[in-house]
Design a protein around this motif. Structure first.
Motif, PDB file in Angstrom:
ATOM      1  N   GLU A 235      -1.245  55.294  86.864  1.00  0.00           N
ATOM      2  CA  GLU A 235      -1.615  56.380  87.771  1.00  0.00           C
ATOM      3  C   GLU A 235      -0.461  56.707  88.723  1.00  0.00           C
ATOM      4  O   GLU A 235      -0.214  57.874  89.048  1.00  0.00           O
ATOM      5  N   ALA A 236       0.253  55.676  89.165  1.00  0.00           N
ATOM      6  CA  ALA A 236       1.417  55.921  90.024  1.00  0.00           C
ATOM      7  C   ALA A 236       2.476  56.743  89.285  1.00  0.00           C
ATOM      8  O   ALA A 236       3.061  57.679  89.840  1.00  0.00           O
ATOM      9  N   HIS A 237       2.730  56.403  88.017  1.00  0.00           N
ATOM     10  CA  HIS A 237       3.675  57.190  87.216  1.00  0.00           C
ATOM     11  C   HIS A 237       3.203  58.637  87.086  1.00  0.00           C
ATOM     12  O   HIS A 237       4.005  59.579  87.144  1.00  0.00           O
ATOM     13  N   ALA A 238       1.889  58.821  86.906  1.00  0.00           N
ATOM     14  CA  ALA A 238       1.346  60.178  86.801  1.00  0.00           C
ATOM     15  C   ALA A 238       1.570  60.946  88.100  1.00  0.00           C
ATOM     16  O   ALA A 238       1.923  62.136  88.081  1.00  0.00           O
ATOM     17  N   ARG A 244       5.545  60.011  80.271  1.00  0.00           N
ATOM     18  CA  ARG A 244       5.937  58.986  79.292  1.00  0.00           C
ATOM     19  C   ARG A 244       5.648  57.582  79.813  1.00  0.00           C
ATOM     20  O   ARG A 244       5.057  56.756  79.105  1.00  0.00           O
ATOM     21  N   GLU A 245       6.065  57.308  81.053  1.00  0.00           N
ATOM     22  CA  GLU A 245       5.831  55.981  81.627  1.00  0.00           C
ATOM     23  C   GLU A 245       4.355  55.747  81.921  1.00  0.00           C
ATOM     24  O   GLU A 245       3.867  54.618  81.841  1.00  0.00           O
ATOM     25  N   GLY A 251      -0.822  52.019  77.629  1.00  0.00           N
ATOM     26  CA  GLY A 251      -0.727  51.275  76.380  1.00  0.00           C
ATOM     27  C   GLY A 251      -0.598  49.778  76.610  1.00  0.00           C
ATOM     28  O   GLY A 251      -1.231  48.971  75.910  1.00  0.00           O
ATOM     29  N   LEU A 252       0.210  49.384  77.593  1.00  0.00           N
ATOM     30  CA  LEU A 252       0.356  47.958  77.919  1.00  0.00           C
ATOM     31  C   LEU A 252      -0.962  47.381  78.429  1.00  0.00           C
ATOM     32  O   LEU A 252      -1.299  46.228  78.129  1.00  0.00           O
ATOM     33  N   ALA A 253      -1.698  48.181  79.199  1.00  0.00           N
ATOM     34  CA  ALA A 253      -3.006  47.726  79.682  1.00  0.00           C
ATOM     35  C   ALA A 253      -3.947  47.484  78.516  1.00  0.00           C
ATOM     36  O   ALA A 253      -4.675  46.480  78.484  1.00  0.00           O
ATOM     37  N   SER A 280      -8.120  60.057  85.883  1.00  0.00           N
ATOM     38  CA  SER A 280      -7.313  60.338  87.071  1.00  0.00           C
ATOM     39  C   SER A 280      -5.861  60.612  86.695  1.00  0.00           C
ATOM     40  O   SER A 280      -5.217  61.500  87.262  1.00  0.00           O
ATOM     41  N   CYS A 281      -5.349  59.841  85.720  1.00  0.00           N
ATOM     42  CA  CYS A 281      -3.968  60.060  85.258  1.00  0.00           C
ATOM     43  C   CYS A 281      -3.810  61.463  84.669  1.00  0.00           C
ATOM     44  O   CYS A 281      -2.849  62.185  84.979  1.00  0.00           O
ATOM     45  N   TYR A 282      -4.738  61.846  83.805  1.00  0.00           N
ATOM     46  CA  TYR A 282      -4.653  63.165  83.181  1.00  0.00           C
ATOM     47  C   TYR A 282      -4.762  64.269  84.228  1.00  0.00           C
ATOM     48  O   TYR A 282      -4.115  65.312  84.120  1.00  0.00           O
ATOM     49  N   LEU A 283      -5.582  64.058  85.246  1.00  0.00           N
ATOM     50  CA  LEU A 283      -5.706  65.042  86.319  1.00  0.00           C
ATOM     51  C   LEU A 283      -4.375  65.204  87.047  1.00  0.00           C
ATOM     52  O   LEU A 283      -3.935  66.337  87.312  1.00  0.00           O
TER      53      LEU A 283
END
Length: 382
Positions: A235-238, A244-245, A251-253, A280-283
């Protein structure tokens, strides 16, 4: 000026009587009097709120009371007899902690603060009495867990504004975890600290560093906790616009979750929580339809009167508004207000008001005005 009168002077400078200060802190007036005459000192859990109320820092109060050297037998006896703190066994304190945890997600955090504070005071007393050994380790472990819970309660009760008070307790929990060489306990405290940066100060870079650190510490001992930390890192990367990150962290999760047996994710992490964070990430990344699909699925599976559900509904409303699906967004927001009237969850409250602000282009429509009236009533409620 005598040092013994310093607290009274700070109180008067803040425009407070002993009675008013006691009322705000949830203690008796006699307790404030004992602090001001230095017959006793505030318990650790009381320091952040006391400091905030009188306009000082926690460091000022720690120095005034010199907690490291002035823990006298009188103080210990007062903990045992006054302010609602009585001696209790480790098993009783563990049961009390679990009960507070269960209620956290379903009732306003402000209603639990006093009880949680008394719980920490009892733990502090018991920890000082225990000799080194298995029982002391159990008590210290519970103390770290309870400090993390207290941080959650303070941040939630303040509608995610009291960052300093929450960080104080998370730092205490992390320090105890390091003393115990318990990476899972430390990871949990670090992860909770990351939430303040991600959702409070909106410092995604710092939040990412803390979430990554939490994942690293948890990975060898708790795949579930590591997965949860990685999802928040995603989510922080988003938030930073790095799709990408973000997808790499998710994926790692999922790889961490693959190590778990079916059903072992209950409590710490679950498919619902994975969907909530993915939505939340997609948002954040502007993938509104994907966000809507994830969040609708999760909202339908979560039980009512859960603070986490109001967060899902707030994000779902945002995804709908940004797709100009105003009627759907209003329906979702009314559901969220129904639940916030009961739980007053800080995260849900923040997102619902954020969604309401994004309805500005439709502010003159009757349905939007009706929602605004409900939000005003929600703010005015005790």
């Amino acid at each position: 000026m005598k040092r013994d009168g310093q607290l009274a002077q700070w109180r008067r400078a803040a425009g407070l009587t002993q009675e008013k200060l006691a009322q705000r802190l949830g203690v008796d007036r006699s307790t404030v009097h004992r602090w001001e005459t230095r017959k006793t000192a505030p318990q650790p859990w009381q320091i952040p709120l006391l400091a905030k109320t009188i306009g000082r820092t926690a460091g000022d109060l720690e120095l005034l009371f010199d907690r490291r050297t002035n823990r006298s037998e009188t103080d210990t006896a007062d903990v045992a007899k006054g302010d609602g703190a009585t001696a209790a066994s480790p098993d009783e304190l563990r049961d009390a902690f679990l009960d507070l945890e269960r209620r956290y997600d379903r009732v306003p955090s402000s209603t639990l603060l006093a009880e949680a504070g008394q719980h920490l005071a009892r733990l502090d007393q018991l920890a000082r009495q225990c000799r080194p050994g298995p029982q002391q380790r159990d008590v210290l472990t519970l103390q770290a867990e309870s400090s993390t819970l207290m941080g959650k309660l303070i941040w939630d009760a303040s509608q995610r504004h009291d960052h300093g008070g929450a960080r104080t307790y998370y730092s205490q929990a992390a320090a105890i975890a390091r003393r115990l060489h318990d990476p899972a306990l430390e990871s949990h405290a670090l992860l909770r600290s990351s939430y303040i940066d991600l959702y409070g100060t909106k410092d995604a870079t710092t939040g990412l560093a803390l979430a990554d650190a939490a994942a690293t510490r948890a990975a060898p001992v708790s795949p579930a906790l590591a997965a949860l930390a990685l999802l928040h890192a995603g989510e922080a990367h988003a938030m930073l616009g790095d799709r990408r990150e973000c997808e790499r962290s998710i994926g790692l999760a999922q790889e961490q979750l693959a190590h778990l047996d079916t059903g072992s994710t209950t409590g710490l992490i679950s498919p619902d929580k994975v969907g909530r964070l993915a939505g939340s990430c997609y948002l954040e990344l502007g993938q509104l339809r994907r966000a809507q699909d994830e969040l609708e699925s999760v909202a339908g599976s979560l039980g009512r009167r859960q603070k986490s559900r109001t967060i899902v509904l707030g994000n779902l409303a945002l995804s709908l508004i940004r797709q100009r699906q105003v009627d759907g967004a209003l329906e979702v927001l009314h559901q969220a207000v129904d639940e916030l009237a009961q739980t007053r969850g800080g995260g849900g409250m923040t997102l619902v008001f954020a969604a309401a602000r994004e309805l500005k282009p439709w502010r003159r429509e009757a349905q939007v005005l009706d929602l605004q009236d409900r939000l005003l009533s929600l703010m005015a409620a005790p």
